[in-house]
Scaffold this active site. Structure first.
Site, PDB file in Angstrom:
ATOM      1  N   CYS A   2       0.849  -1.175   0.000  1.00  0.00           N
ATOM      2  CA  CYS A   2       0.000   0.000   0.000  1.00  0.00           C
ATOM      3  C   CYS A   2       0.892   1.236   0.000  1.00  0.00           C
ATOM      4  CB  CYS A   2      -0.942   0.103   1.191  1.00  0.00           C
ATOM      5  SG  CYS A   2      -2.043  -1.310   1.360  1.00  0.00           S
ATOM      6  N   ARG A  27       3.591  -0.249  -5.020  1.00  0.00           N
ATOM      7  CA  ARG A  27       3.378  -0.786  -3.672  1.00  0.00           C
ATOM      8  C   ARG A  27       2.041  -1.522  -3.530  1.00  0.00           C
ATOM      9  NH1 ARG A  27       6.841   1.257  -0.043  1.00  0.00           N
ATOM     10  NH2 ARG A  27       5.475   0.538   1.588  1.00  0.00           N
ATOM     11  N   TRP A  73      -2.953  -2.677  -1.602  1.00  0.00           N
ATOM     12  CA  TRP A  73      -2.686  -4.092  -1.853  1.00  0.00           C
ATOM     13  C   TRP A  73      -3.451  -4.824  -0.761  1.00  0.00           C
ATOM     14  CZ3 TRP A  73      -0.586  -8.365   0.626  1.00  0.00           C
ATOM     15  CH2 TRP A  73      -0.253  -9.449  -0.193  1.00  0.00           C
ATOM     16  N   ASN A  99      -1.386   2.203   5.896  1.00  0.00           N
ATOM     17  CA  ASN A  99      -0.600   1.123   5.298  1.00  0.00           C
ATOM     18  C   ASN A  99      -0.079   0.263   6.437  1.00  0.00           C
ATOM     19  OD1 ASN A  99       1.236  -0.484   3.915  1.00  0.00           O
ATOM     20  ND2 ASN A  99       2.831   1.087   3.942  1.00  0.00           N
ATOM     21  N   GLY A 100      -0.352  -1.037   6.360  1.00  0.00           N
ATOM     22  CA  GLY A 100       0.123  -1.935   7.411  1.00  0.00           C
ATOM     23  C   GLY A 100      -0.981  -2.906   7.784  1.00  0.00           C
ATOM     24  N   GLU A 477      15.571 -18.649 -10.016  1.00  0.00           N
ATOM     25  CA  GLU A 477      15.239 -17.257 -10.311  1.00  0.00           C
ATOM     26  C   GLU A 477      14.542 -17.137 -11.673  1.00  0.00           C
ATOM     27  OE1 GLU A 477      14.866 -14.697  -8.779  1.00  0.00           O
ATOM     28  OE2 GLU A 477      14.959 -13.084 -10.249  1.00  0.00           O
ATOM     29  N   LYS A 481      10.846 -15.560 -12.194  1.00  0.00           N
ATOM     30  CA  LYS A 481      10.589 -14.437 -13.114  1.00  0.00           C
ATOM     31  C   LYS A 481       9.438 -14.787 -14.045  1.00  0.00           C
ATOM     32  CE  LYS A 481      11.992 -12.008 -11.660  1.00  0.00           C
ATOM     33  NZ  LYS A 481      12.698 -11.637 -10.499  1.00  0.00           N
ATOM     34  N   GLU A 484       5.918 -15.169 -12.148  1.00  0.00           N
ATOM     35  CA  GLU A 484       5.282 -13.995 -11.538  1.00  0.00           C
ATOM     36  C   GLU A 484       4.736 -13.014 -12.568  1.00  0.00           C
ATOM     37  OE1 GLU A 484       7.602 -11.309  -9.000  1.00  0.00           O
ATOM     38  OE2 GLU A 484       9.384 -11.752 -10.157  1.00  0.00           O
ATOM     39  N   HIS A 500      13.618 -37.966  -9.660  1.00  0.00           N
ATOM     40  CA  HIS A 500      13.080 -38.456  -8.380  1.00  0.00           C
ATOM     41  C   HIS A 500      11.620 -38.066  -8.185  1.00  0.00           C
ATOM     42  CE1 HIS A 500      16.972 -39.956  -7.212  1.00  0.00           C
ATOM     43  NE2 HIS A 500      17.498 -38.804  -7.592  1.00  0.00           N
ATOM     44  N   LYS A 595       5.478  -4.434  -5.079  1.00  0.00           N
ATOM     45  CA  LYS A 595       6.935  -4.377  -5.094  1.00  0.00           C
ATOM     46  C   LYS A 595       7.536  -4.542  -3.706  1.00  0.00           C
ATOM     47  CE  LYS A 595      10.889  -3.586  -7.071  1.00  0.00           C
ATOM     48  NZ  LYS A 595      11.410  -4.699  -7.867  1.00  0.00           N
TER      49      LYS A 595
END
Ligand code: M6R
Length: 600
Positions: A2, A27, A73, A99-100, A477, A481, A484, A500, A595
């Site tokens: 947020c 955010r 968010w 925010n929080g 990674e 990428k 997402e 396996h 982010k």
């Protein structure tokens, strides 16, 4: 997550809020709102979705000299207009953005607000009703605000307006980031300086458990007990052009292309006039003193930590453990006698990492933060900071921060090795310069990689990345990428581990992307590729020059094998970018993500 912006002063509140929220969209971007106060009263505008949708809702005829804005968010309650901030108290007198996460919001509801009708499903709404309840008791807004904030457990950055008091913006902070920006005849608040950089470069930090009362010429910082706090302003070291896309269609592409420059900047920043490594003496001492390093990180930063572990162990001979921050507190390993905690975080605000930092500081252990944001929470609260010098990273998918983290960890490892008197046949500054050139060669070949993305990934449901040794870590990674931003289900696997179990998922046409940059496992990974090809996989090998075969899809320029992850990740980033673009995804703002992850 947020983002918050607030303004009090003489300029156009509306544009400062909307421009600021656009800069803070990284955010969170599922809904947004602004509230502006003028002589006609409070004007509230909300929209589900992006700031662009909010802009369409805002009445341009409204002019005001005070306002607050929020981009969300979702944590408590779905993304919707009802749940979008700002939220208002029952009478409409108090209006607030937050925010929080208010961890005790259910308890507060029961204890103080059982007679209140809630308009949203958010934890935030509790705060604004609480202020109104306490105002009824004290008839004093500051007292009610302070008292309400003191009752909150969890994280908060709050901006509040009392419509009966148009000269004051009420602000509070705990754990979630918030800054005050100072102007001529105006003041602002923002979750990140980049939101208001076009109106000021002078900022004041706010620390946890402080409240701030702002008018257009004055900033009054207080502890929760009301004691005044003196603090000097600092100049934000950020260039407004760093946070613009320029001619690029997406920040992610711009940031991929910036990687060679970031490598060169790191070389400049970490060398002295004699071209030797230059690092803070205290960090050197801490590295020399430790008998085991615990790297704590999340997501992409965790993947960079896995690569960094190899440098520190191989070059500086110190054992390293790499831990996912969110698991560390419950699965704390037995610690060595002299542990050193290294927090890897692009944003320096990640709540999961911070919670570990707070814990280990209570136990008295030393901490080093490696971050792109030196003034961030993780940087302030650790004993030492190493700066990544990557410049602002705006795209949600981290690219240049990942390679910067690996480069800085390589420098840290070599510096420690030198401090311990080890003779090394590896000059990181020289090798990173070669890496920078290699990255440039790759970013110049985007069309070839774009073609691979469209051949292999255009319609697939899933994809696998396989590698051995350091290549395995880069595969993790590469898979992150791809998943997402393109929503293709992608997994990174150690080449030898596939048989396996996971090999059962290989079907006719399943894309399997393999990395072959490590000489000692070149044959082994190629056997793994054969195994999946024999089961119908559509395989693609990225190999280093010198290890390649004619059938490989792409040959990467040669760099020192230890630093190969810095190069092999670049085509994987580009592959993910084009796969997402082909599928019509929002590359810079993928669904459900933000982010800066400031909730645990
Ligand atoms: O700011 P941090 O480096 O602490 O962030 C950690 C992760 O949230 C972050 O790397 C995330 O995984 C990225 N979206 C990956 O691209």
């Amino acid at each position: 997550m947020c983002g918050i912006v607030g303004y009090i002063g003489q300029h156009d509140t509306k544009e400062t809020l909307l421009n600021g929220l656009e800069k803070l969209e990284y955010r969170g971007y599922d809904s947004a709102g602004i509230a502006m106060l003028n002589e006609d009263g409070m004007h509230l505008f909300k929209a589900k979705g992006r700031i662009a949708a909010l802009r369409n809702r805002v009445d341009n005829a409204v002019h005001a000299t005070m306002g607050i804005g929020h981009t969300r968010w979702a944590t408590h309650g779905v993304p919707s207009e009802d749940n979008a901030h700002p939220h208002q108290s029952a009478s409409g007198r108090f209006t607030l953005v937050h925010n929080g996460v208010v961890e005790n919001y259910q308890d507060l509801k029961k204890a103080y607000l059982h007679d209140v009708n809630f308009a949203s499903e958010t934890d935030t709404e509790v705060i604004v009703h609480l202020v109104e309840k306490l105002f009824k008791k004290y008839q004093d807004t500051v007292k009610a605000f302070r008292q309400a904030v003191s009752l909150l457990k969890g994280s908060y950055a709050i901006g509040m307006i009392d419509s009966e008091n148009p000269d004051t913006l009420y602000v509070a902070k705990n754990k979630s980031p918030l800054l005050v920006g100072l102007g001529n005849d105006f003041n602002v608040i923002a979750s990140d300086a980049m939101a208001t950089l076009d109106v000021t470069d002078q900022y004041l930090e706010i620390f946890d458990q402080e409240i701030v009362l702002l008018n257009r010429n004055f900033v009054d910082i207080q502890n929760l007990d009301g004691t005044a706090v003196e603090r000097s302003a600092y100049t934000a070291q950020m260039d407004a052009s760093d946070i613009e896309k320029g001619t690029y269609p997406h920040f992610m592409l711009k940031e991929i292309d910036e990687q060679p420059f970031v490598m060169r900047r790191i070389i400049q920043e970490y060398k002295n006039a004699n071209n030797e490594l230059k690092l803070d003496m205290n960090i050197r001492k801490a590295m020399k003193a430790t008998d085991r390093i615990y790297i704590i990180a999340c997501g992409t930063s965790y993947h960079a930590g896995l690569v960094g572990k190899q440098f520190i162990e191989k070059l500086a001979n110190i054992p390293v453990e790499v831990h996912v921050a969110s698991e560390f507190s419950y699965n704390m390993p037995l610690l060595s006698e002299k542990p050193l905690f290294v927090f890897l975080s692009q944003s320096g605000e990640t709540a999961d990492s911070r919670s570990v930092l707070v814990n280990i500081k209570k136990k008295g252990y030393p901490a080093l933060t490696v971050t792109n944001v030196p003034g961030s929470t993780l940087s302030r609260e650790a004993d030492h900071t190493l700066h990544l010098y990557a410049g602002p990273e705006i795209a949600v998918a981290s690219t240049k921060a990942y390679t910067a983290q690996i480069a800085v960890l390589a420098i840290l490892a070599v510096d420690t090795a030198q401090a311990k008197g080890f003779e090394l046949d590896f000059d990181p500054l020289q090798e990173l310069a070669i890496v920078a050139n290699a990255m440039e060669v790759l970013t110049d070949q985007k069309e070839a990689i774009e073609a691979l993305a469209s051949d292999y990934l255009a319609t697939t449901r899933n994809a696998f990345f396989i590698g051995r040794g350091a290549d395995y870590y880069v595969c993790l990674e590469g898979a992150l990428k791809l998943k997402e931003i393109s929503y293709i289900q992608a997994e990174g696997f150690a080449g030898g581990e596939l048989k396996h179990g996971t090999i059962a998922l290989i079907e006719e046409g399943t894309p399997v992307i393999a990395l072959a940059t490590q000489a000692n496992v070149n044959y082994a990974i190629r056997s793994n590729v054969q195994e999946v090809a024999a089961r119908g996989a559509n395989t693609m090998i990225f190999s280093s020059k010198g290890l390649e075969l004619d059938t490989d899809a792409f040959v990467l320029p040669h760099v020192h094998e230890l630093l190969a992850p810095l190069v092999s990740v670049v085509p994987l980033q580009i592959l993910a970018y084009y796969a997402a673009l082909d599928r019509g995804c929002d590359v810079d703002k993928p669904r459900n993500l933000a982010k800066s992850v400031t909730v645990e």
